[in-house]
Design an enzyme around this catalytic site. Structure first.
Site, PDB file in Angstrom:
ATOM      1  N   ASN A   1       8.565  -4.548  -2.847  1.00 43.46           N
ATOM      2  CA  ASN A   1       8.341  -6.173  -2.857  1.00 43.46           C
ATOM      3  C   ASN A   1       9.213  -7.043  -3.998  1.00 43.46           C
ATOM      4  O   ASN A   1       9.082  -6.470  -5.286  1.00 43.46           O
ATOM      5  CB  ASN A   1       6.832  -6.272  -3.248  1.00 43.46           C
TER       6      ASN A   1
ATOM      7  N   LYS B   1       9.722  -9.853  -4.912  1.00 43.05           N
ATOM      8  CA  LYS B   1       9.261 -10.911  -5.317  1.00 43.05           C
ATOM      9  C   LYS B   1      10.484 -12.188  -5.450  1.00 43.05           C
ATOM     10  O   LYS B   1      11.215 -12.050  -4.330  1.00 43.05           O
ATOM     11  CB  LYS B   1       8.655 -10.827  -6.639  1.00 43.05           C
TER      12      LYS B   1
ATOM     13  N   HIS C   1      -1.302 -11.267  -1.931  1.00 41.12           N
ATOM     14  CA  HIS C   1      -1.041 -10.550  -3.100  1.00 41.12           C
ATOM     15  C   HIS C   1      -1.587 -11.304  -4.375  1.00 41.12           C
ATOM     16  O   HIS C   1      -1.789 -12.487  -4.433  1.00 41.12           O
ATOM     17  CB  HIS C   1       0.585 -10.676  -3.376  1.00 41.12           C
TER      18      HIS C   1
ATOM     19  N   GLU D   1      -0.579 -12.276  -7.163  1.00 36.71           N
ATOM     20  CA  GLU D   1       0.264 -13.420  -7.814  1.00 36.71           C
ATOM     21  C   GLU D   1      -0.033 -14.625  -6.960  1.00 36.71           C
ATOM     22  O   GLU D   1      -0.153 -15.954  -7.523  1.00 36.71           O
ATOM     23  CB  GLU D   1       1.798 -13.216  -7.787  1.00 36.71           C
TER      24      GLU D   1
ATOM     25  N   GLU E   1      -4.001  -2.884  -5.635  1.00 33.28           N
ATOM     26  CA  GLU E   1      -3.024  -3.320  -6.858  1.00 33.28           C
ATOM     27  C   GLU E   1      -4.108  -3.696  -7.971  1.00 33.28           C
ATOM     28  O   GLU E   1      -4.097  -4.862  -7.890  1.00 33.28           O
ATOM     29  CB  GLU E   1      -1.983  -4.243  -6.425  1.00 33.28           C
TER      30      GLU E   1
ATOM     31  N   GLY F   1       3.572  -5.210 -12.989  1.00 35.98           N
ATOM     32  CA  GLY F   1       4.211  -5.639 -13.649  1.00 35.98           C
ATOM     33  C   GLY F   1       4.349  -5.640 -15.180  1.00 35.98           C
ATOM     34  O   GLY F   1       5.038  -6.112 -15.879  1.00 35.98           O
TER      35      GLY F   1
ATOM     36  N   SER G   1       2.996  -0.839 -11.011  1.00 36.45           N
ATOM     37  CA  SER G   1       4.099  -0.231 -11.737  1.00 36.45           C
ATOM     38  C   SER G   1       4.387   1.218 -11.332  1.00 36.45           C
ATOM     39  O   SER G   1       4.560   2.211 -12.169  1.00 36.45           O
ATOM     40  CB  SER G   1       3.500  -0.167 -13.373  1.00 36.45           C
TER      41      SER G   1
HETATM   42  P1  PGA Z   1       5.298  -3.735  -9.932  1.00 39.83           P
HETATM   43  O1  PGA Z   1       4.596  -4.897  -8.893  1.00 39.83           O
HETATM   44  O2  PGA Z   1       5.499  -2.522  -9.357  1.00 39.83           O
HETATM   45  O3  PGA Z   1       6.268  -4.528 -10.720  1.00 39.83           O
HETATM   46  O4  PGA Z   1       4.095  -3.326 -10.893  1.00 39.83           O
HETATM   47  C1  PGA Z   1       3.926  -4.256  -7.849  1.00 39.83           C
HETATM   48  C2  PGA Z   1       3.404  -5.550  -6.819  1.00 39.83           C
HETATM   49  O5  PGA Z   1       3.453  -6.663  -7.564  1.00 39.83           O
HETATM   50  O6  PGA Z   1       3.533  -5.382  -5.584  1.00 39.83           O
END
Ligand code: PGA
Length: 249
Positions: free
Chosen positions: A9, A11, A94, A96, A166, A172, A211
């Site tokens: 992803n 983003k 997601h 976010e 997640e 992140g 992560s």
């Molecule tokens: P990350 O993001 O691997 O940077 O923690 C995962 C995600 O939001 O899908």
């Protein structure tokens, strides 16, 4: 036997150059075992990615979709458009988008339906925030988010989803759920799915996200209920992403 899926992803990151680099690197890709791989760039790169990935094992994903079929929805993209651009997977819910763009369980359900109707594979994202984990509410929150969609789908539809667990506090942040923590919640998701339909519990793919990186992927993927990864930050560098795919395949 569930084929692992690694989905990157991007983003709101990426460039035409990054699309090209991924196409080149994965054109030579060989994996020891079967693995499905998807790259999920921002919308403007879908067309370039479709062409750059045509001679690679990379499938295309999109980061969200609007549930309406068409019309006065400035700035939005519908499922049919994604299909027209060669997209196979679409992220739905997601964290976010839930946190910053007002996506509710109802909106997530509507998006899953729109994706399924168009023949896309929805990747339903679920996860608890830190306060919920600290309050001991992880299971309730996560299963609630899963049930808000799965309970309303018909048999024949729900088999076509992928679910990504997640933990929001691990996205992140560099903080990863330990393999045991991830396995506990993902085992609970699978047990819930089995209550809907035994074969659903056996066949649905569950991804871990938060992560995940080259150095921890193998250990996470070795857990019995982790069938792949939804990778954010570590999907931006082709070598890192390639290494994670190798841990799965
Ligand atoms: P990350 O993001 O691997 O940077 O923690 C995962 C995600 O939001 O899908």
């Amino acid at each position: 036997m569930r084929t692992p899926l690694i989905a990157g992803n991007w983003k709101m990151n990426g460039s035409a150059e990054r699309v090209r680099a991924f196409g080149e690197a994965f054109a030579r890709a060989e994996f020891a075992a079967a693995v499905d791989i998807a790259v999920i760039p921002p919308f403007p790169y879908l067309e370039a990615a479709r062409s750059a990935f045509s001679a690679t094992p990379l499938a295309l994903g999109a980061q969200t979709l609007n549930p309406h079929p068409a019309g006065a929805h400035t700035g939005e993209v519908n499922a049919a458009m994604l299909v027209e651009f060669g997209v196979s997977y679409v992220l739905v819910g997601h964290s976010e988008r839930r946190q910053h763009y007002g996506e509710t369980d109802e909106g997530v359900y509507q998006r899953v339906c729109a994706a399924l109707d168009a023949g896309l594979v929805p990747v339903l994202c679920v996860g608890e925030v830190l306060e919920e984990r600290q309050a001991g509410a992880t299971r309730e929150v996560v299963l609630g988010q899963v049930a808000a969609v799965m309970q309303r789908l018909e048999p024949g539809q729900r088999e076509r989803l992928v679910i990504a667990y997640e933990p929001v506090w691990a996205i992140g942040t560099g903080l990863t759920a330990t393999p045991a923590e991830a396995q506990t919640t993902m085992g609970e998701i699978r047990a819930y799915l089995a209550t809907l339909d035994r074969s659903l519990g056996d066949t649905l793919r569950l991804l871990y996200g938060g992560s995940m990186k080259a150095s921890n992927a193998a250990e996470l993927l070795a857990q019995p209920d982790i069938d792949g990864g939804l990778v954010g930050g570590a999907s931006l560098q082709v070598d890192d992403f390639f290494a994670i795919c190798q841990s799965a395949g």
